[in-house]
Write a protein that holds these residues in place. Sequence first.
Motif, PDB file in Angstrom:
ATOM      1  N   PRO A   1     -31.145 -10.327 -28.727  1.00  0.00           N
ATOM      2  CA  PRO A   1     -30.002  -9.987 -27.858  1.00  0.00           C
ATOM      3  C   PRO A   1     -30.129 -10.552 -26.447  1.00  0.00           C
ATOM      4  CG  PRO A   1     -30.643  -8.081 -29.157  1.00  0.00           C
ATOM      5  CD  PRO A   1     -31.676  -9.133 -29.409  1.00  0.00           C
ATOM      6  N   GLN A   2     -31.347 -10.467 -25.872  1.00  0.00           N
ATOM      7  CA  GLN A   2     -31.496 -10.981 -24.513  1.00  0.00           C
ATOM      8  C   GLN A   2     -31.326 -12.491 -24.451  1.00  0.00           C
ATOM      9  OE1 GLN A   2     -33.810  -9.387 -26.244  1.00  0.00           O
ATOM     10  NE2 GLN A   2     -35.856 -10.295 -26.048  1.00  0.00           N
ATOM     11  N   GLN A   3     -31.656 -13.179 -25.547  1.00  0.00           N
ATOM     12  CA  GLN A   3     -31.446 -14.622 -25.590  1.00  0.00           C
ATOM     13  C   GLN A   3     -29.956 -14.952 -25.658  1.00  0.00           C
ATOM     14  OE1 GLN A   3     -33.822 -15.562 -29.039  1.00  0.00           O
ATOM     15  NE2 GLN A   3     -35.653 -16.015 -27.820  1.00  0.00           N
ATOM     16  N   ARG A   4     -29.238 -14.227 -26.494  1.00  0.00           N
ATOM     17  CA  ARG A   4     -27.796 -14.454 -26.601  1.00  0.00           C
ATOM     18  C   ARG A   4     -27.106 -14.217 -25.261  1.00  0.00           C
ATOM     19  NH1 ARG A   4     -28.492 -11.309 -31.417  1.00  0.00           N
ATOM     20  NH2 ARG A   4     -27.510  -9.495 -30.425  1.00  0.00           N
ATOM     21  N   LEU A   5     -27.447 -13.107 -24.627  1.00  0.00           N
ATOM     22  CA  LEU A   5     -26.774 -12.749 -23.379  1.00  0.00           C
ATOM     23  C   LEU A   5     -27.157 -13.683 -22.239  1.00  0.00           C
ATOM     24  CD1 LEU A   5     -27.060  -8.885 -23.714  1.00  0.00           C
ATOM     25  CD2 LEU A   5     -24.960 -10.236 -23.831  1.00  0.00           C
ATOM     26  N   ALA A   6     -28.420 -14.077 -22.199  1.00  0.00           N
ATOM     27  CA  ALA A   6     -28.848 -15.004 -21.149  1.00  0.00           C
ATOM     28  C   ALA A   6     -28.132 -16.343 -21.295  1.00  0.00           C
ATOM     29  CB  ALA A   6     -30.363 -15.192 -21.199  1.00  0.00           C
ATOM     30  N   LEU A   7     -27.948 -16.788 -22.516  1.00  0.00           N
ATOM     31  CA  LEU A   7     -27.239 -18.040 -22.753  1.00  0.00           C
ATOM     32  C   LEU A   7     -25.791 -17.925 -22.289  1.00  0.00           C
ATOM     33  CD1 LEU A   7     -26.941 -20.874 -23.916  1.00  0.00           C
ATOM     34  CD2 LEU A   7     -26.650 -19.837 -26.191  1.00  0.00           C
ATOM     35  N   LEU A   8     -25.139 -16.835 -22.659  1.00  0.00           N
ATOM     36  CA  LEU A   8     -23.755 -16.632 -22.240  1.00  0.00           C
ATOM     37  C   LEU A   8     -23.637 -16.548 -20.723  1.00  0.00           C
ATOM     38  CD1 LEU A   8     -22.631 -14.052 -24.930  1.00  0.00           C
ATOM     39  CD2 LEU A   8     -21.519 -16.245 -24.496  1.00  0.00           C
ATOM     40  N   GLU A   9     -24.555 -15.847 -20.113  1.00  0.00           N
ATOM     41  CA  GLU A   9     -24.494 -15.683 -18.657  1.00  0.00           C
ATOM     42  C   GLU A   9     -24.670 -17.030 -17.952  1.00  0.00           C
ATOM     43  OE1 GLU A   9     -26.087 -12.476 -15.351  1.00  0.00           O
ATOM     44  OE2 GLU A   9     -27.301 -12.864 -17.142  1.00  0.00           O
ATOM     45  N   ARG A  10     -25.575 -17.856 -18.481  1.00  0.00           N
ATOM     46  CA  ARG A  10     -25.789 -19.171 -17.876  1.00  0.00           C
ATOM     47  C   ARG A  10     -24.554 -20.054 -18.033  1.00  0.00           C
ATOM     48  NH1 ARG A  10     -27.658 -21.614 -13.716  1.00  0.00           N
ATOM     49  NH2 ARG A  10     -28.560 -23.687 -14.084  1.00  0.00           N
TER      50      ARG A  10
ATOM     51  N   GLU B   1     -19.751 -22.388 -15.336  1.00  0.00           N
ATOM     52  CA  GLU B   1     -18.327 -22.562 -15.633  1.00  0.00           C
ATOM     53  C   GLU B   1     -18.091 -23.421 -16.866  1.00  0.00           C
ATOM     54  OE1 GLU B   1     -16.201 -23.810 -12.175  1.00  0.00           O
ATOM     55  OE2 GLU B   1     -16.657 -21.982 -11.061  1.00  0.00           O
ATOM     56  N   HIS B   2     -18.988 -23.310 -17.840  1.00  0.00           N
ATOM     57  CA  HIS B   2     -18.767 -23.947 -19.147  1.00  0.00           C
ATOM     58  C   HIS B   2     -17.947 -22.981 -20.001  1.00  0.00           C
ATOM     59  CE1 HIS B   2     -22.556 -26.724 -18.695  1.00  0.00           C
ATOM     60  NE2 HIS B   2     -21.672 -26.882 -17.728  1.00  0.00           N
ATOM     61  N   PHE B   3     -16.709 -22.827 -19.624  1.00  0.00           N
ATOM     62  CA  PHE B   3     -15.905 -21.754 -20.190  1.00  0.00           C
ATOM     63  C   PHE B   3     -15.574 -21.965 -21.669  1.00  0.00           C
ATOM     64  CE2 PHE B   3     -14.322 -21.370 -15.611  1.00  0.00           C
ATOM     65  CZ  PHE B   3     -15.285 -20.429 -15.306  1.00  0.00           C
ATOM     66  N   GLU B   4     -15.366 -23.203 -22.088  1.00  0.00           N
ATOM     67  CA  GLU B   4     -15.040 -23.437 -23.495  1.00  0.00           C
ATOM     68  C   GLU B   4     -16.211 -23.058 -24.393  1.00  0.00           C
ATOM     69  OE1 GLU B   4     -13.586 -27.297 -24.289  1.00  0.00           O
ATOM     70  OE2 GLU B   4     -11.876 -27.155 -22.910  1.00  0.00           O
ATOM     71  N   ASP B   5     -17.427 -23.433 -23.976  1.00  0.00           N
ATOM     72  CA  ASP B   5     -18.606 -23.064 -24.764  1.00  0.00           C
ATOM     73  C   ASP B   5     -18.808 -21.555 -24.747  1.00  0.00           C
ATOM     74  OD1 ASP B   5     -19.152 -25.740 -25.319  1.00  0.00           O
ATOM     75  OD2 ASP B   5     -20.307 -25.981 -23.475  1.00  0.00           O
ATOM     76  N   PHE B   6     -18.587 -20.951 -23.581  1.00  0.00           N
ATOM     77  CA  PHE B   6     -18.701 -19.489 -23.473  1.00  0.00           C
ATOM     78  C   PHE B   6     -17.724 -18.816 -24.430  1.00  0.00           C
ATOM     79  CE2 PHE B   6     -17.599 -15.353 -21.866  1.00  0.00           C
ATOM     80  CZ  PHE B   6     -18.770 -14.831 -21.332  1.00  0.00           C
TER      81      PHE B   6
ATOM     82  N   PRO C   1     -19.719 -12.035 -11.970  1.00  0.00           N
ATOM     83  CA  PRO C   1     -18.908 -12.890 -11.086  1.00  0.00           C
ATOM     84  C   PRO C   1     -17.427 -12.920 -11.409  1.00  0.00           C
ATOM     85  CG  PRO C   1     -19.974 -14.223 -12.747  1.00  0.00           C
ATOM     86  CD  PRO C   1     -20.445 -12.825 -12.991  1.00  0.00           C
ATOM     87  N   GLY C   2     -17.023 -12.350 -12.538  1.00  0.00           N
ATOM     88  CA  GLY C   2     -15.614 -12.392 -12.925  1.00  0.00           C
ATOM     89  C   GLY C   2     -15.374 -13.356 -14.063  1.00  0.00           C
TER      90      GLY C   2
END
Length: 638
Positions: free
Chosen positions: A242-251, A256-261, A297-298
């Motif tokens: 879980p921490q890996q998934r969330l850290a990746l999303l947060e990065r 601002e890689h919104f499409e990948d997010f 950050p929004g």
Amino acid sequence: MTFPELIQTLQMTLKALMMYTDAHPRSQEALDTLATGVSAWLKERPKLYLAASNGKLFLDGAPMENQGIHGNALAKQLTERQISGFILEQGVTQSDLLGMLKILILKPAKLDELGGPVKLLADYQVQHITLGQVQYREIRESDLDGSGAGAEEAPALMANPTQDGGASGQGSQQGEGSQQGQGPAAPERDEDPLPLGSTGFSPSPAGPGSPTAIPEQDWARLTLEEKLRRALEGQAFWDLAPQQRLALLERLLELEHFEDFLELMERQLMRLSSERPEHRQEAAQDLAEVANWMKQPGLPMALQGPLFQGLIAHFAWEPIPAVHRPSAFALERALISLPFHRDFAHVMSLMGEVNGLLALSEDQQPWRVDARNHLMDRLGDIDAVGPLIEQLYRAETEDLITELLPYLEFLGQPVAHRLVERLGYEPDRRNRARLMEAIRALGATSIPALTESLRSPTWFVVRNTLNLLADLGDAGLLPLVTPALVHPDLRVQASAVRAAWKLGAQASVPPLVVALPAAPPETQLEILFGLGHLHATAAAPAILELGRSALDPKVRLKALEVLTLLPEPRSLPALSELLKRKGRIFTSAEPTEIRLAAAKAIRAMDTPEAMQVLKTVLAAEPRNRDRELLLQHLGPLS
């Protein structure tokens, strides 16, 4: 519209139908957009064949490259329902598309129970969409025979072994699995779902305990691009801790890689519809953290929309409370963030969707209703209302009317309590005025919070509360207001008098009359004004007594002036004594203003007896200033 965009539009329409009824404006708008896109594709071809096999989406026999999250979703939906594909023909209508999407919305078990997709297409009177009768798969080198043919022929058509033209929607998948040895296995289902209220699940294969999980030290050495590539491979995203998934999303969000997010977040949202409760719970826990990022950050609107749609849909249908809780918590976090960004209308719209879905739900479990009520309470909590109040202080009048006040009315009693509490310690007078304006706008909703403030030890809190109650309440509040008539602070007493006669009208006369004799002069003046405004004839004796004996000249004069509004013949003897001179040789008289006020009160009676008293007094009055004033103000006496 490109083909990926068409598939995205299809998925967005599907989500709209899951959240609303098909008659809802949002559903109709989405269906119209989808129908327009499909019609554009069919202008240059007679048919459009959407097929799926082994998680791969095919368009007219060709595999879709880079099919993305929306293509993955459609392939998964078709596979789970054991549908080879759909053939869309020229002339397809919104009604046809609606029938197809209704089939994709149904859970596989429910689809089987209703008779399968072919029967439902007929039931929905779909005219220009049929089930596919051919299956597609990519041929790899291992699939080729010794002749070497076919290396340049991928993808290849494979005959559908279903003999009835796909009548069951099931034979095509079974045929491929039995004849080719590689058909997709039937989706896992919970034949014995956890009972309502259960909190335990089987251990999830995802995370650090999974055989395919990536050790943290290895994961840390990967570049962001490599991490993303691995996360997007099949189900590898859920093999991460879980921490890996969330850290990746947060990065991704920070960069601002919104499409990948969005593509990864969509996987979390899709997992909310898994038939395995532990998978849904895992996704809900992830999304609770993602929702926390909406405040700081929004999240851009493009990311907020899918997040809210997925969470609200899951809020409405999740059958297991233990799974529902983290999902509801994620929705709560996301909603609470919106007022920080002044997105008040969005909060109201989203809660309207929640209420609409619950109203349509067949199962009205008390715990789900409690969860909905908790959402509203949390929106009214101080941590959510604090920023709202700060915006209330700074808002322009137009914003106050069009944005803030409608939102306050939507929140109701919880926010009323917060506003009243803030009023109790707000030091700035301008801010207090804004708070009072907002409380007034809430109307009767504010009354329970205000009545509690009557017990405040702070004088201006009680005074402001009385002023507000006078505008918002009714006679039922009179017993709560009248004790303040003897409050130690004169400013509070004055507000209590005004609140009493505004709220109680004639019912306030007895308590005001009781308070009149012993009240301080300032309060007596307020009471006299109120009794005069009410034309309280029953109070005339008490008012007359005050006009005769009050020590304060202002109170005496005000009492007699009020009596002109309350003509009472029984007051004539006492008023006559105040008007006429006393003594024969050395005469004395009341001050001129008292005599004049008494004369006006007598004149207001307009009876023969009253006129005779005035004539007698004027006849005995020497020629002086008092006589001139009496004649001037009384006018001709008939």
